[in-house]
Design a protein around this motif. Structure first.
Motif, PDB file in Angstrom:
ATOM      1  N   PHE A 160     -13.993 -22.937 -29.814  1.00  0.00           N
ATOM      2  CA  PHE A 160     -12.992 -23.613 -28.991  1.00  0.00           C
ATOM      3  C   PHE A 160     -12.748 -24.999 -29.546  1.00  0.00           C
ATOM      4  CE2 PHE A 160     -11.449 -26.353 -25.684  1.00  0.00           C
ATOM      5  CZ  PHE A 160     -10.614 -25.558 -24.906  1.00  0.00           C
ATOM      6  N   LEU A 161     -11.477 -25.348 -29.692  1.00  0.00           N
ATOM      7  CA  LEU A 161     -11.133 -26.692 -30.155  1.00  0.00           C
ATOM      8  C   LEU A 161     -10.345 -27.417 -29.070  1.00  0.00           C
ATOM      9  CD1 LEU A 161     -10.629 -28.995 -32.216  1.00  0.00           C
ATOM     10  CD2 LEU A 161      -8.786 -27.621 -33.192  1.00  0.00           C
ATOM     11  N   ALA A 162     -10.895 -28.538 -28.607  1.00  0.00           N
ATOM     12  CA  ALA A 162     -10.140 -29.395 -27.685  1.00  0.00           C
ATOM     13  C   ALA A 162      -9.371 -30.372 -28.570  1.00  0.00           C
ATOM     14  CB  ALA A 162     -11.087 -30.132 -26.752  1.00  0.00           C
ATOM     15  N   PHE A 163      -8.043 -30.311 -28.483  1.00  0.00           N
ATOM     16  CA  PHE A 163      -7.204 -31.023 -29.441  1.00  0.00           C
ATOM     17  C   PHE A 163      -7.149 -32.528 -29.215  1.00  0.00           C
ATOM     18  CE2 PHE A 163      -5.691 -26.707 -29.730  1.00  0.00           C
ATOM     19  CZ  PHE A 163      -5.375 -26.558 -31.070  1.00  0.00           C
ATOM     20  N   VAL A 171       2.198 -25.836 -19.421  1.00  0.00           N
ATOM     21  CA  VAL A 171       1.047 -26.295 -20.193  1.00  0.00           C
ATOM     22  C   VAL A 171       1.315 -27.691 -20.766  1.00  0.00           C
ATOM     23  CG1 VAL A 171      -0.415 -25.877 -22.212  1.00  0.00           C
ATOM     24  CG2 VAL A 171       0.387 -23.944 -20.832  1.00  0.00           C
ATOM     25  N   ASN A 172       0.568 -28.655 -20.302  1.00  0.00           N
ATOM     26  CA  ASN A 172       0.686 -30.061 -20.740  1.00  0.00           C
ATOM     27  C   ASN A 172       2.063 -30.674 -20.520  1.00  0.00           C
ATOM     28  OD1 ASN A 172      -2.008 -30.210 -21.725  1.00  0.00           O
ATOM     29  ND2 ASN A 172      -1.374 -29.117 -23.566  1.00  0.00           N
ATOM     30  N   GLU A 228      -7.598 -29.927 -21.327  1.00  0.00           N
ATOM     31  CA  GLU A 228      -8.320 -29.243 -22.405  1.00  0.00           C
ATOM     32  C   GLU A 228      -9.744 -28.899 -21.958  1.00  0.00           C
ATOM     33  OE1 GLU A 228      -5.676 -28.480 -24.559  1.00  0.00           O
ATOM     34  OE2 GLU A 228      -7.059 -28.887 -26.207  1.00  0.00           O
ATOM     35  N   GLN A 265      -9.838 -26.044 -19.542  1.00  0.00           N
ATOM     36  CA  GLN A 265      -9.750 -24.756 -20.237  1.00  0.00           C
ATOM     37  C   GLN A 265     -11.078 -24.392 -20.888  1.00  0.00           C
ATOM     38  OE1 GLN A 265      -6.320 -24.650 -22.910  1.00  0.00           O
ATOM     39  NE2 GLN A 265      -5.156 -25.860 -21.443  1.00  0.00           N
TER      40      GLN A 265
END
Ligand SMILES: Nc1ncnc2c1ncn2[C@@H]1O[C@H](COP(=O)(O)OP(=O)(O)OP(=O)(O)O)[C@@H](O)[C@H]1O
Ligand SMILES: [Mg+2]
Lengths: 480, 251
Positions: free
Chosen positions: B81-84, B142-143, B155, B158
């Motif tokens: 998982f990548l939190a941007f 979303v955002n 983020e 999620q």
């Protein structure tokens, strides 16, 4: 598959026509002439006035040039190569079972989750057991009857309600309105007729779906909907499954009459065969759809278009009465080599009239998608208002989107607002979805669905869900 | 669980990572610090499989999967998982819809039971609460129109639901006010577990006061030039990077 109980409900489709056969043959050789029109009219047992009306339309049509201004390219249609009347296919000529139907079409039905018996019906399989929809059809007719709503084929209406048909047919789209409408007026074979009496709220959504077994309405369909004073009706055209159709050219006419205080909501989900990647095959869809809204009346067009090789379509509203409201919500998706030239016309004649246009165009592959809108504020249109929002979404860089807004204002107090955007599904959006485990096709369809949200929310619930699914199926393979 | 060996990577053909080694074991929290432009986001993007981020040498292995061989969605399904750093907007797609699609895909791939919509909604509300986002945010795109801090919290929300095996957080602390920073830290800490690895990219020691790392690394010019315990972060806070990179400290 079909249980005994269902077979008990067998109904043999009978195509004994309700008219006297004047000519031996049931299918005309190709070509159009006055004799052909007389033949059609006689076949349908039409009254003299309607024959005259058709002939007049034909004579005017012959003088009309075919429009060339649409942003479309297609080989000229040879109107003399078309057969203008063919009796519905007999059971023997139809595919005997789904095994004989194009597997790609069946695959799509499956993805859309269409029950097997409906698949058969849509694919035109000769099923003589007409399953559930018969009983649905019956209860439905009873309920409408109680409310005084008339919903039948236009041929039936000509016989049963000639005064209504005569009064309103061609009252919105005159027979010489445009080339395709002229042709339709001359040769139309069938379509739907709806009348909602004064003050009645139609107790259910009317759908051509219920009439699909009579669907051999051919390529020149004619629909007339009359909502009497203060009444309301929501009408759904088409169904969301791709339809098998051998006809290349479609030139339909839809007329809506919203008398004072009435409201008509007309929703379409159209996905005829779009042709293959190279633009081979597919339907040419040239439709004239128009409504007249009288005082305080409202007409709302909502459409989702994914089909046809070529679409030429501008559902319009003439805001004739004071305080009339017109709305147009549209999603048009083109892929492969499809071409769409769609949009709307809002003709403001009355005072305080108001119109809203929301158009969402999505182009993929090497397709071309054009929005063409006309907003006209007439000299009496005091305080008339229009708001137009036109958004295009491009998938890939071989496709195109074009916007052609035309504004004519003859009244200084009228206001017209226009907003237009063009965007792409960005790599960042796609990456965010994929990073969350969503595969790219699903991601694209989700992003596209989001883009269309404002239009989908205007559709009746089940229709909106199906429209979403349909986009998903249509977008398959559109990535990359 | 994550084994990065001599990783070289290029962005649009330009070499950015130049021989990076890093091992993350289950249960560990690693902090990666380093000057602007040193390659921290690049590392995160390379691991997650962003287009145009190409592995040109070495390997990154997650639980036996060679990441280079997996599509981005497959890496996510494998638990990455990548939190941007800059979460992007997807107009018209509600957060809830998005989560549903994501969780369906990931849980299915991981052989976990599917959550029905009632369960999903309940869990999503809980996750929102945990990061102090109103449940109304589930209905928004979303955002879409979220403030910077709301995007970051979204983020983390999620991430809480996705229960990743390996979480990469790229400057999740930047742009957060002090309360939000603590909220986010609590969220991340709640995910700390013996089965999970967490990699935090950050510029600030402050975050590490709340999420105490097991290891701290300094990334410079595409390589890890120094590793240490949590005290390394404190040292960096005082001294900057100059003493490590051999450049003059800027005043
Ligand atoms: N798409 C790209 N094209 C060309 N160069 C790029 C691209 N993306 C990143 N870079 C370059 O790669 C280098 C590393 O960037 P990266 O974003 O990984 O740095 P970072 O360590 O995350 O910095 P920051 O602390 O500012 O977030 C920078 O020099 C940057 O300009
Ligand atoms: Mg960065």
């Amino acid at each position: 598959m079909s249980s005994q109980a269902e077979l008990d409900k067998v109904i043999r489709s009978e195509y004994e026509a309700g008219f006297t056969t004047l000519v031996e043959s049931d299918t005309l050789p190709p070509g159009l002439s006055e004799d052909v029109i007389r033949f059609i009219s006689a076949k349908k047992g039409e009254p003299e006035w309607l024959l005259e009306w058709r002939l007049e339309a034909y004579r005017k049509w012959r003088e009309m040039p075919e429009p060339e201004w649409a942003h479309l390219h297609y080989p000229k249609v040879d109107y003399d190569a078309i057969s203008y009347y063919s009796a519905p296919k007999s059971m023997e000529d139809r595919p005997k079972s789904l095994d004989e139907v194009d597997p790609e079409l069946l695959d799509t039905y499956k993805k859309l989750g269409i029950p097997l018996h409906e698949q058969e019906m849509l694919a035109g399989v000769a099923v003589d057991a007409v399953f559930d929809s018969v009983s649905i059809g019956t209860t439905f007719k009873e309920k409408l009857g109680e409310a005084g709503v008339i919903f039948c084929s236009i041929s039936e209406a000509v016989q049963e309600h000639p005064e209504l048909v005569r009064k309103y047919l061609g009252s919105v789209v005159p027979k010489s309105d445009n080339f395709f409408a002229g042709l339709n007026s001359a040769v139309f074979t069938d379509g739907s007729f709806v009348y909602i009496p004064k003050g009645v709220r139609c107790p259910m959504e009317l759908s051509t779906y219920f009439r699909i077994n009579e669907a051999n309405t051919g390529q020149f369909e004619r629909t007339l909907i009359v909502a009497d004073e203060g009444s309301y009706v929501s009408y759904l055209e088409g169904c969301t499954a791709p339809q098998r159709d051998e006809n290349q050219l479609h030139a339909a006419v839809v007329e809506l009459v919203a008398l004072p205080g009435a409201e008509i909501k007309y929703s379409t989900v159209q996905n005829w065969y779009p042709g293959d990647e190279n633009g081979k095959g597919g339907i040419y869809n040239f439709v004239t759809k128009r409504g007249v809204a009288h005082d305080n009346a409202k007409i709302s067009w909502t459409q989702v278009e994914t089909g046809s090789a070529i679409t030429w379509k501008y559902p319009s509203v003439v805001l004739r009465g004071d305080n009339a409201v017109g709305e147009f919500y549209s999603v048009a998706l083109t892929r492969h080599a499809q071409q769409a030239d769609t949009g709307t016309k809002m003709i403001h004649l009355g005072k305080n009239t108001k119109s809203t246009i929301v158009s969402k165009g999505i182009s993929a592959g090497k397709s071309s998608n054009a929005y063409r809108g006309l907003v006209r504020m007439g000299p009496r249109a005091e305080n008339a208002r229009n708001f137009t929002q036109c958004d295009s979404l491009l998938l890939g860089d071989r496709c195109g989107a074009h916007t052609f807004p035309y504004i004519e204002s003859k009244h200084p107090s009228a206001t017209v607002e226009h907003e237009a955007t063009t965007s792409k599904v960005s790599d960042d959006q796609l990456f965010l979805c994929r990073q969350r485990g969503i595969d790219p096709e699903k991601a694209i369809s989700m992003i596209v669905n989001g883009f269309c949200k404002e239009v989908f929310k205007e559709l009746p619930m089940e229709f909106a869900v199906e429209a979403g699914k349909l986009l998903e199926v249509s977008l398959e393979g559109a990535v990359g | 669980m994550l084994e990065i060996r001599d990783l070289h990577a290029a962005v649009n053909g330009k070499a950015i990572l130049k021989g990076l080694d890093l091992t993350v074991n289950p249960g560990e929290v690693h902090a990666i610090m380093g000057p602007n432009g040193s390659g921290k986001s690049t590392l995160a993007n390379v691991l997650a499989g962003r287009d145009n981020y190409e592995i040109t040498g070495g390997q990154a292995i997650l639980d036996g999967h060679d990441l280079a061989e997996l599509e981005p969605e497959e890496r996510a399904q494998a638990g990455l998982f990548l939190a941007f750093q800059y979460p992007v907007e997807i107009p018209g797609v509600s957060n809830m819809e998005f989560l549903k699609a994501a969780l369906e895909a990931v849980r299915k791939a991981q052989g976990k039971e599917e959550w029905d919509s009632v369960t999903l909604l309940r869990k999503a509300r809980e996750a929102c609460k945990q990061v102090n986002l109103d449940a109304q945010f589930l209905k928004r795109g979303v955002n879409e129109g979220f403030s910077g801090g709301e995007k970051k919290r979204n983020e983390i929300m999620q991430m809480l639901l996705m229960e990743p095996r390996l979480a990469l957080l790229d400057e999740t602390d930047s742009g957060l006010d002090i309360d939000a920073l603590q909220t986010v830290a609590r969220g991340v800490n709640s995910l700390r577990s013996p089965e999970r690895g967490i990699v935090l990219v950050t510029h600030y020691q402050r975050l590490l006061d709340y999420i105490v790392p097991d290891h701290v690394h300094v990334l410079s010019d595409g390589r890890i030039i120094k590793s240490g315990g949590k005290e390394l972060a404190l040292e960096l806070e005082q001294k900057g990077y100059g003493w490590l990179t051999g450049e003059e400290e800027s005043a």
